[in-house]
Design an enzyme around this catalytic site. Structure first.
Site, PDB file in Angstrom:
ATOM      1  CB  SER A   1     -71.039  47.884 -44.631  1.00 34.28           C
ATOM      2  OG  SER A   1     -72.350  47.991 -45.143  1.00 34.28           O
ATOM      3  CE  LYS A   2     -69.732  46.719 -37.314  1.00 40.06           C
ATOM      4  NZ  LYS A   2     -69.463  47.201 -35.965  1.00 40.06           N
ATOM      5  NE  ARG A   3     -76.805  51.186 -40.713  1.00 35.45           N
ATOM      6  CZ  ARG A   3     -76.637  52.502 -40.775  1.00 35.45           C
ATOM      7  NH1 ARG A   3     -76.688  53.101 -41.919  1.00 35.45           N
ATOM      8  NH2 ARG A   3     -76.429  53.182 -39.678  1.00 35.45           N
TER       9      ARG A   3
ATOM     10  N   PRO B   1     -71.618  45.240 -32.823  1.00 37.28           N
ATOM     11  CG  PRO B   1     -73.363  44.580 -34.222  1.00 37.28           C
ATOM     12  CD  PRO B   1     -72.877  45.729 -33.395  1.00 37.28           C
TER      13      PRO B   1
END
Length: 502
Positions: free
Chosen positions: A261-263, A15
């Site tokens: 970040s994505k996390r 994503p």
RNA sequence: GGUCCAUUCGUCUAGUGGUUAGGACGUCAGGUUUUCAUCCUGUUAACAGGGGUUCGAUUCCCCUAUGGACUACCA
């Protein structure tokens, strides 16, 4: 200025996170500000990292944000195809062109060999750089006799094509946001341009495509700044005029350090993605959290740029009008979820009761309530100012729909005294006799009663609220009872009396 | 480690060779609201440090510190 053509060129590896969305947004604003073209190019040269659904996700995200793609894989255009895997046959000839000109060469070193060299260098406290300093000692068409490397080629040995970075040369270049930058080629390496799997790397594909698509301005994240000298050299080697470059500052984590970040989303309790993601892993999105796209875009636009005025609320058209790439900041911005909520609050307040009623009706439907719009509009007018999201309306109005199942203990302690049962019983009888249950009417009736009897207003109203709401919250009592009606009001008083007692 | 980039209130930021360094979010305090929330008003708090240049630097230059990015046959 020549025709402005910019591209947003994400990789479909998952994503798109909000940093990527902002890059797309700035490209879009810049394009539209300059009557230019906004191109979406999918950079999927790494087949190993391809992720199902990512491409669709990117397009849907842009659409939700109101970013309109002029040329792309769906929209078409005169410079297609717009997906690099569909352009695969284009790149090889450009790699060969570089070899012919002496700017690139074949290299046969295996990944294992190079890894070994890197770790050896690291142990010795050095940095291994594959460039003019060491390439003569390695396994490539520059170090090997022609017969030997041609033999390897003919035998079908795997190879890559590397750029031949010149020795000890200062590369000067300009970035619109950062100004003049100088880098010496000795610190740069002979980057792989063409991989052994037959695909170009980012660097080659990117330069070739930007040139072929006549991109005028490259606006991308700061993580690309270190490879800008390579890209500049590539343009020179091809004999092409490079576009103008702008490297955007990064979006940073709200707390702690490092880039967003994505996390971070699930860890910190706010979305880092525009939309819900559900291929394999799942992740929250701003859309599903109840953000309005224009609020989201507004918030994002002001993270790293501002027009120099004190205006904070902008429509997309206003953003386009006000935007200038020169005013984009150099340093990273820490993302602030609180401010994001504030933006949504602002946008929600601007919506009409009717719009909100329609949106809230959808929400209620999922809970099994079916109400007509007029009813909901009345409800929303009571709580609109207190909410930032449509879903907040429920938190503010749940007691309109159902009688309290419990009563806040703290409030009982504070607001319920020995007189309360008698007073509420009297109030119940009073309301029972009142036919006009509009807020104005009940207010007049109750106030007259309190005055006549000489009661304490606070005592009565707070206990009244406790039995109707179950807690110490909510809009004006008369608005509440008017909306729920006489029957329900009396029922709740009676229930409260029996449950709380004396 | 190396290369490059950056540094104004807690956060997003405005700004200038001479300003009381401005705004917004947040915080806190009052007011409104007989509750809670909203809202209003006010408050809080910053030029990373050290050298220069200059009559004068937050602003220009250098150094240091800190932070960040990159350092793959990933983008």
């Amino acid at each position: 200025m020549a025709q402005v053509r910019v591209r947003f060129a994400p990789s479909p590896t998952g994503p798109l996170h909000i940093g990527g969305v902002r890059t797309a947004l700035y490209n879009y604003l810049f394009a539209k500000k300059n009557n230019g073209t906004f191109i979406l190019r999918i950079e999927d040269t790494d087949q190993a990292r391809f992720v199902e659904g990512a491409e669709e996700y990117i397009m849907e995200s842009l659409k939700w944000c109101g970013i309109i793609v002029d040329e792309g894989i769906k929209e078409g255009g005169d410079y297609g195809p717009y997906r690099q895997s569909d352009r695969k046959t284009i790149y090889r000839q450009y790699a060969d062109m570089l070899i012919d000109k002496g700017h690139a060469y074949y290299a046969f070193d295996t990944t294992e060999q190079l890894d070994t060299l890197r770790s050896q260098a690291e142990k010795a406290g050095n940095t291994f750089i594959y460039n003019a300093g060491v390439r003569d000692k390695l396994d490539n068409s520059l170090s090997l006799p022609e017969s030997e490397w041609k033999g390897k080629l003919n035998k079908g040995e795997p190879y890559v094509i590397r750029y031949k970075m010149p020795l000890n040369e200062d590369i000067h270049f300009e970035d619109i946001i950062r100004g003049h930058i100088v880098v010496n080629t000795n610190t740069l390496d002979d980057k792989v341009l063409f991989k052994s799997d037959g695909m170009p790397t980012y660097h080659l594909a990117n330069i070739v495509d930007d040139h072929l698509m006549e991109i005028s301005h490259v606006i991308r994240g700061e993580e690309w700044l270190p490879s800008l000298p390579l890209h500049i050299m590539l343009y020179r080697s091809f004999g092409w005029d490079p576009p103008l470059f702008s490297h955007l500052p990064l979006l940073l984590k709200p707390d702690g350090k490092g880039k967003l970040s994505k996390r971070d989303g699930d860890k910190m309790g706010f979305p880092v993605f525009p939309l819900f993601w559900h291929y394999g892993e799942t992740a929250k999105g701003y859309r599903e959290e109840g953000y309005y796209p224009d609020a989201f875009v507004n918030m994002l636009a002001l993270l790293g740029w501002n027009p120099g005025t004190e205006q904070e609320i902008f429509t997309m058209a206003e953003l386009i009008e006000a935007f200038s790439i020169e005013r984009v900041h150099k340093s990273g911005s820490r993302f602030d979820p609180e401010k994001a909520k504030w933006f949504n609050h602002q946008y929600l307040q601007k919506r009409s009761n009717n719009q909100l009623a329609m949106e809230f009706r959808e929400f209620l439907r999922a809970k099994g309530y079916h109400l007509d719009i007029k009813n909901l509009e009345a409800l929303i007018s009571l709580v609109k100012e207190r909410v930032s999201f449509v879903k907040d309306i429920w938190d503010q109005t749940d007691f309109f729909f159902k009688a309290p199942e419990s009563y806040d203990k703290e409030v009982i302690k504070k607001r319920w005294n020995s007189d309360s049962p008698v007073l509420l019983k009297e109030l119940s009888e009073l309301l029972d006799k009142t036919d006009d249950f509009s807020a104005a009417s009940t207010e007049a009736v109750v106030k007259a009663w309190i005055e006549e009897k000489g009661y304490n207003m606070g005592t009565i109203m707070n206990a009244f609220r406790l039995v109707i709401v179950g807690a110490s919250r909510g809009p004006h009592m008369y608005d509440i009872i008017s909306w729920i009606g006489k029957v329900e009001t009396i029922k709740r008083i009676d229930k409260g009396l029996s449950v709380i007692g004396k």
